[in-house]
Design an enzyme around this catalytic site. Structure first.
Site, PDB file in Angstrom:
ATOM      1  N   GLU A 113      69.310-117.848  66.248  1.00  0.00           N
ATOM      2  CA  GLU A 113      69.443-116.789  67.249  1.00  0.00           C
ATOM      3  C   GLU A 113      68.655-115.536  66.879  1.00  0.00           C
ATOM      4  O   GLU A 113      68.868-114.469  67.450  1.00  0.00           O
ATOM      5  CB  GLU A 113      70.923-116.472  67.481  1.00  0.00           C
TER       6      GLU A 113
ATOM      7  N   GLU B 249      83.334-119.443  70.642  1.00  0.00           N
ATOM      8  CA  GLU B 249      82.531-118.389  70.019  1.00  0.00           C
ATOM      9  C   GLU B 249      81.197-118.931  69.516  1.00  0.00           C
ATOM     10  O   GLU B 249      80.160-118.319  69.732  1.00  0.00           O
ATOM     11  CB  GLU B 249      83.312-117.757  68.856  1.00  0.00           C
TER      12      GLU B 249
ATOM     13  N   TYR C 104      77.206-125.073  67.096  1.00  0.00           N
ATOM     14  CA  TYR C 104      75.943-125.296  66.408  1.00  0.00           C
ATOM     15  C   TYR C 104      75.827-126.771  66.053  1.00  0.00           C
ATOM     16  O   TYR C 104      76.782-127.384  65.562  1.00  0.00           O
ATOM     17  CB  TYR C 104      75.852-124.460  65.123  1.00  0.00           C
TER      18      TYR C 104
ATOM     19  N   GLY D  13      73.823-136.497  71.292  1.00  0.00           N
ATOM     20  CA  GLY D  13      75.100-136.452  72.009  1.00  0.00           C
ATOM     21  C   GLY D  13      76.187-135.662  71.315  1.00  0.00           C
ATOM     22  O   GLY D  13      77.325-135.634  71.787  1.00  0.00           O
TER      23      GLY D  13
ATOM     24  N   ASN E 182      67.692-118.598  75.667  1.00  0.00           N
ATOM     25  CA  ASN E 182      67.904-119.954  75.170  1.00  0.00           C
ATOM     26  C   ASN E 182      67.990-120.940  76.344  1.00  0.00           C
ATOM     27  O   ASN E 182      69.045-121.492  76.644  1.00  0.00           O
ATOM     28  CB  ASN E 182      69.165-120.006  74.307  1.00  0.00           C
TER      29      ASN E 182
ATOM     30  N   TYR F 198      74.093-126.633  79.356  1.00  0.00           N
ATOM     31  CA  TYR F 198      75.404-126.216  79.860  1.00  0.00           C
ATOM     32  C   TYR F 198      75.533-126.449  81.362  1.00  0.00           C
ATOM     33  O   TYR F 198      76.588-126.850  81.852  1.00  0.00           O
ATOM     34  CB  TYR F 198      75.672-124.747  79.521  1.00  0.00           C
TER      35      TYR F 198
END
Length: 160
Positions: free
Chosen positions: A26, A82, A85, A94, A123, A130
């Site tokens: 990040e 939160e 990773y 997957g 990102n 998502y």
């Protein structure tokens, strides 16, 4: 084979390693202030958060850290992710999908009204992932944060 399991105290060094890897990804490699003792305390003494370890063929390849929040609109607690990773070599296998499915199941099991998380606006691969998983962007909302000296000043009498 992908396995998702609750983190144990012995996983704390691995969790901190993953946190540092996430921070580097990040673009904030020096931002991690947490140490093993802090993570162990939060997860296993205070129980202010929970963590999962994702394993691929018996090797830890990712983690998720989550906690409960509360929505006055739904009148129910929610599940807030939160951190999620997955190591670069395990991406596409997957693992992220398995973790999100697992956490969605936890949210339903605990009668949560929502399952939420944040994603950095740059990102795009994560945003696309998502969306594919059914998440809706809350683009009209902006996260606000107060830390460090600004937090101390805000808390002080006569502060901001």
């Amino acid at each position: 084979m992908i396995d998702i399991r609750p983190a144990e105290r012995a996983d704390v060094p691995q969790i901190l390693y993953f946190v540092r890897e996430l921070a580097a990804f990040e673009r904030e490699p020096d931002a991690v202030e947490a140490d093993e003792a802090m993570i162990a305390h939060a997860l296993f003494t205070e129980h202010s958060a929970e963590a999962l370890i994702a394993e691929l063929d018996g090797k830890a390849v990712g983690f998720a850290l989550f906690f409960h929040n509360f929505s006055t609109w739904t009148g129910k607690k929610g599940l807030y992710l939160e951190d999620l990773y997955v190591t670069p070599d395990a991406r596409g296998a997957g693992v992220g999908t398995a973790v999100l499915r697992h956490l969605a199941g936890v949210a339903l099991e605990r009668d949560c009204g929502r399952f939420e998380w944040s994603v950095l606006d740059w990102n795009q691969p994560a945003i696309d992932f998502y969306r594919k998983m059914g998440a809706t962007g809350m683009d009209e909302w902006r996260i606000q944060r107060v830390t460090g000296d600004a937090l101390r000043e805000l808390a002080s009498p006569g502060g901001r």
